[in-house]
Design a protein around this motif. Structure first.
Motif, PDB file in Angstrom:
ATOM      1  N   ILE A  92       5.459 -22.890   4.941  1.00  0.00           N
ATOM      2  CA  ILE A  92       4.337 -22.237   5.626  1.00  0.00           C
ATOM      3  C   ILE A  92       4.492 -20.716   5.576  1.00  0.00           C
ATOM      4  O   ILE A  92       3.531 -19.990   5.308  1.00  0.00           O
ATOM      5  N   VAL A  93       5.705 -20.231   5.820  1.00  0.00           N
ATOM      6  CA  VAL A  93       5.974 -18.795   5.751  1.00  0.00           C
ATOM      7  C   VAL A  93       5.680 -18.278   4.344  1.00  0.00           C
ATOM      8  O   VAL A  93       5.011 -17.257   4.168  1.00  0.00           O
ATOM      9  N   LYS A  94       6.154 -18.988   3.343  1.00  0.00           N
ATOM     10  CA  LYS A  94       5.932 -18.594   1.951  1.00  0.00           C
ATOM     11  C   LYS A  94       4.440 -18.484   1.645  1.00  0.00           C
ATOM     12  O   LYS A  94       3.985 -17.514   1.031  1.00  0.00           O
ATOM     13  N   GLN A  95       3.694 -19.456   2.120  1.00  0.00           N
ATOM     14  CA  GLN A  95       2.241 -19.462   1.902  1.00  0.00           C
ATOM     15  C   GLN A  95       1.575 -18.259   2.582  1.00  0.00           C
ATOM     16  O   GLN A  95       0.715 -17.600   2.000  1.00  0.00           O
ATOM     17  N   LYS A  96       1.985 -17.968   3.809  1.00  0.00           N
ATOM     18  CA  LYS A  96       1.425 -16.818   4.532  1.00  0.00           C
ATOM     19  C   LYS A  96       1.732 -15.506   3.820  1.00  0.00           C
ATOM     20  O   LYS A  96       0.884 -14.621   3.737  1.00  0.00           O
ATOM     21  N   LEU A  97       2.965 -15.384   3.319  1.00  0.00           N
ATOM     22  CA  LEU A  97       3.347 -14.157   2.621  1.00  0.00           C
ATOM     23  C   LEU A  97       2.547 -13.986   1.338  1.00  0.00           C
ATOM     24  O   LEU A  97       2.112 -12.884   1.015  1.00  0.00           O
ATOM     25  N   GLN A  98       2.338 -15.064   0.618  1.00  0.00           N
ATOM     26  CA  GLN A  98       1.546 -14.995  -0.605  1.00  0.00           C
ATOM     27  C   GLN A  98       0.107 -14.593  -0.297  1.00  0.00           C
ATOM     28  O   GLN A  98      -0.496 -13.811  -1.037  1.00  0.00           O
ATOM     29  N   SER A  99      -0.426 -15.085   0.797  1.00  0.00           N
ATOM     30  CA  SER A  99      -1.780 -14.698   1.208  1.00  0.00           C
ATOM     31  C   SER A  99      -1.829 -13.214   1.549  1.00  0.00           C
ATOM     32  O   SER A  99      -2.752 -12.502   1.164  1.00  0.00           O
ATOM     33  N   PHE A 100      -0.822 -12.735   2.272  1.00  0.00           N
ATOM     34  CA  PHE A 100      -0.763 -11.324   2.642  1.00  0.00           C
ATOM     35  C   PHE A 100      -0.668 -10.445   1.400  1.00  0.00           C
ATOM     36  O   PHE A 100      -1.400  -9.465   1.260  1.00  0.00           O
ATOM     37  N   VAL A 101       0.219 -10.801   0.493  1.00  0.00           N
ATOM     38  CA  VAL A 101       0.422  -9.993  -0.712  1.00  0.00           C
ATOM     39  C   VAL A 101      -0.831 -10.001  -1.579  1.00  0.00           C
ATOM     40  O   VAL A 101      -1.108  -9.034  -2.279  1.00  0.00           O
ATOM     41  N   GLY A 102      -1.622 -11.059  -1.487  1.00  0.00           N
ATOM     42  CA  GLY A 102      -2.877 -11.100  -2.220  1.00  0.00           C
ATOM     43  C   GLY A 102      -3.854 -10.027  -1.772  1.00  0.00           C
ATOM     44  O   GLY A 102      -4.780  -9.683  -2.498  1.00  0.00           O
ATOM     45  N   LEU A 103      -3.620  -9.468  -0.603  1.00  0.00           N
ATOM     46  CA  LEU A 103      -4.496  -8.431  -0.065  1.00  0.00           C
ATOM     47  C   LEU A 103      -4.098  -7.024  -0.501  1.00  0.00           C
ATOM     48  O   LEU A 103      -4.861  -6.081  -0.311  1.00  0.00           O
ATOM     49  N   ILE A 104      -2.898  -6.888  -1.059  1.00  0.00           N
ATOM     50  CA  ILE A 104      -2.424  -5.572  -1.473  1.00  0.00           C
ATOM     51  C   ILE A 104      -2.077  -5.599  -2.958  1.00  0.00           C
ATOM     52  O   ILE A 104      -1.912  -6.659  -3.537  1.00  0.00           O
ATOM     53  N   SER A 105      -1.962  -4.440  -3.547  1.00  0.00           N
ATOM     54  CA  SER A 105      -1.602  -4.348  -4.957  1.00  0.00           C
ATOM     55  C   SER A 105      -0.116  -4.039  -5.065  1.00  0.00           C
ATOM     56  O   SER A 105       0.295  -2.889  -5.117  1.00  0.00           O
ATOM     57  N   VAL A 106       0.688  -5.080  -5.087  1.00  0.00           N
ATOM     58  CA  VAL A 106       2.138  -4.929  -5.101  1.00  0.00           C
ATOM     59  C   VAL A 106       2.619  -4.197  -6.344  1.00  0.00           C
ATOM     60  O   VAL A 106       3.530  -3.387  -6.285  1.00  0.00           O
ATOM     61  N   LYS A 107       2.006  -4.458  -7.475  1.00  0.00           N
ATOM     62  CA  LYS A 107       2.427  -3.826  -8.727  1.00  0.00           C
ATOM     63  C   LYS A 107       2.396  -2.304  -8.608  1.00  0.00           C
ATOM     64  O   LYS A 107       3.302  -1.618  -9.058  1.00  0.00           O
ATOM     65  N   GLU A 108       1.338  -1.786  -8.016  1.00  0.00           N
ATOM     66  CA  GLU A 108       1.222  -0.338  -7.868  1.00  0.00           C
ATOM     67  C   GLU A 108       2.201   0.197  -6.831  1.00  0.00           C
ATOM     68  O   GLU A 108       2.793   1.244  -7.009  1.00  0.00           O
ATOM     69  N   ILE A 109       2.390  -0.540  -5.773  1.00  0.00           N
ATOM     70  CA  ILE A 109       3.237  -0.066  -4.683  1.00  0.00           C
ATOM     71  C   ILE A 109       4.703  -0.030  -5.086  1.00  0.00           C
ATOM     72  O   ILE A 109       5.435   0.883  -4.753  1.00  0.00           O
ATOM     73  N   TYR A 110       5.159  -1.032  -5.827  1.00  0.00           N
ATOM     74  CA  TYR A 110       6.571  -1.132  -6.183  1.00  0.00           C
ATOM     75  C   TYR A 110       6.837  -0.867  -7.658  1.00  0.00           C
ATOM     76  O   TYR A 110       7.840  -1.285  -8.198  1.00  0.00           O
ATOM     77  N   SER A 111       5.948  -0.154  -8.299  1.00  0.00           N
ATOM     78  CA  SER A 111       6.114   0.181  -9.710  1.00  0.00           C
ATOM     79  C   SER A 111       7.326   1.091  -9.881  1.00  0.00           C
ATOM     80  O   SER A 111       7.557   1.990  -9.084  1.00  0.00           O
ATOM     81  N   THR A 112       8.088   0.847 -10.935  1.00  0.00           N
ATOM     82  CA  THR A 112       9.229   1.715 -11.213  1.00  0.00           C
ATOM     83  C   THR A 112       8.782   2.990 -11.914  1.00  0.00           C
ATOM     84  O   THR A 112       9.512   3.958 -11.970  1.00  0.00           O
ATOM     85  N   ASP A 113       7.581   2.983 -12.456  1.00  0.00           N
ATOM     86  CA  ASP A 113       7.033   4.182 -13.079  1.00  0.00           C
ATOM     87  C   ASP A 113       6.496   5.086 -11.976  1.00  0.00           C
ATOM     88  O   ASP A 113       5.775   4.645 -11.098  1.00  0.00           O
ATOM     89  N   ILE A 114       6.854   6.342 -12.044  1.00  0.00           N
ATOM     90  CA  ILE A 114       6.343   7.275 -11.043  1.00  0.00           C
ATOM     91  C   ILE A 114       5.020   7.815 -11.566  1.00  0.00           C
ATOM     92  O   ILE A 114       4.976   8.597 -12.502  1.00  0.00           O
ATOM     93  N   GLU A 115       3.949   7.346 -10.974  1.00  0.00           N
ATOM     94  CA  GLU A 115       2.622   7.783 -11.351  1.00  0.00           C
ATOM     95  C   GLU A 115       1.838   8.107 -10.096  1.00  0.00           C
ATOM     96  O   GLU A 115       2.047   7.515  -9.050  1.00  0.00           O
ATOM     97  N   LEU A 116       0.951   9.037 -10.219  1.00  0.00           N
ATOM     98  CA  LEU A 116       0.069   9.346  -9.108  1.00  0.00           C
ATOM     99  C   LEU A 116      -1.248   8.615  -9.348  1.00  0.00           C
ATOM    100  O   LEU A 116      -1.787   8.630 -10.446  1.00  0.00           O
ATOM    101  N   TYR A 117      -1.737   7.991  -8.324  1.00  0.00           N
ATOM    102  CA  TYR A 117      -2.987   7.269  -8.435  1.00  0.00           C
ATOM    103  C   TYR A 117      -4.077   8.098  -7.779  1.00  0.00           C
ATOM    104  O   TYR A 117      -3.946   8.496  -6.623  1.00  0.00           O
ATOM    105  N   ASN A 118      -5.105   8.370  -8.525  1.00  0.00           N
ATOM    106  CA  ASN A 118      -6.240   9.097  -7.988  1.00  0.00           C
ATOM    107  C   ASN A 118      -7.219   8.088  -7.421  1.00  0.00           C
ATOM    108  O   ASN A 118      -7.687   7.221  -8.138  1.00  0.00           O
ATOM    109  N   ILE A 119      -7.457   8.201  -6.151  1.00  0.00           N
ATOM    110  CA  ILE A 119      -8.392   7.293  -5.494  1.00  0.00           C
ATOM    111  C   ILE A 119      -9.699   8.036  -5.329  1.00  0.00           C
ATOM    112  O   ILE A 119      -9.758   9.097  -4.704  1.00  0.00           O
TER     113      ILE A 119
END
Length: 123
Positions: A92-119
């Motif tokens: 159940i915890v795993k499912q909740k976490l996957q749902s939460f992460v679906g709401l954010i862009s993890v790739k951009e947040i934890y990218s090893t490349d240092i890039e600036l994102y223009n919003i």
């Protein structure tokens, strides 16, 4: 300051996991002490990050980890109160976490490349 808050939240989560280990032991778990490692790995796997990097994250990254750890702690306590089997709690915890992460862009947040994102906001 953010790092200190992150450490406190992690300590709170491990306090809850200590309760879970006792709960799991009563339900017949042969190695409940491994639950600390299991839930820690779940956080990192969910966010697709390597372990051991926590000290290098910026405040935004730490806040996401902290949010996930709070979600874990709250869910575990809630499900223990409902007398849910400890293995089911993990699912159940795993499912909740996957749902939460679906709401954010993890790739951009934890990218090893240092890039600036223009919003660009609509005007």
């Amino acid at each position: 300051m953010q790092r200190k808050n992150s450490i406190q939240i992690r300590n709170d989560e491990t306090d809850i996991l200590k309760i879970l280990t006792t709960y799991a032991r009563k339900q017949g778990s042969k190695s409940p002490e491994k639950l600390y490692m299991v839930y820690t790995k779940l956080v990192y796997k969910t966010l697709n990050i390597e372990s051991g990097l926590r000290g290098q994250f910026n405040s935004h990254q730490l806040s996401i980890i902290a949010t996930i750890e709070i979600l874990i702690a709250q869910t575990v306590i809630e499900l223990i109160k409902e007398n849910i089997q400890y293995k089911k709690i993990y699912q159940i915890v795993k499912q909740k976490l996957q749902s939460f992460v679906g709401l954010i862009s993890v790739k951009e947040i934890y990218s090893t490349d240092i890039e600036l994102y223009n919003i660009k906001l609509a005007s």
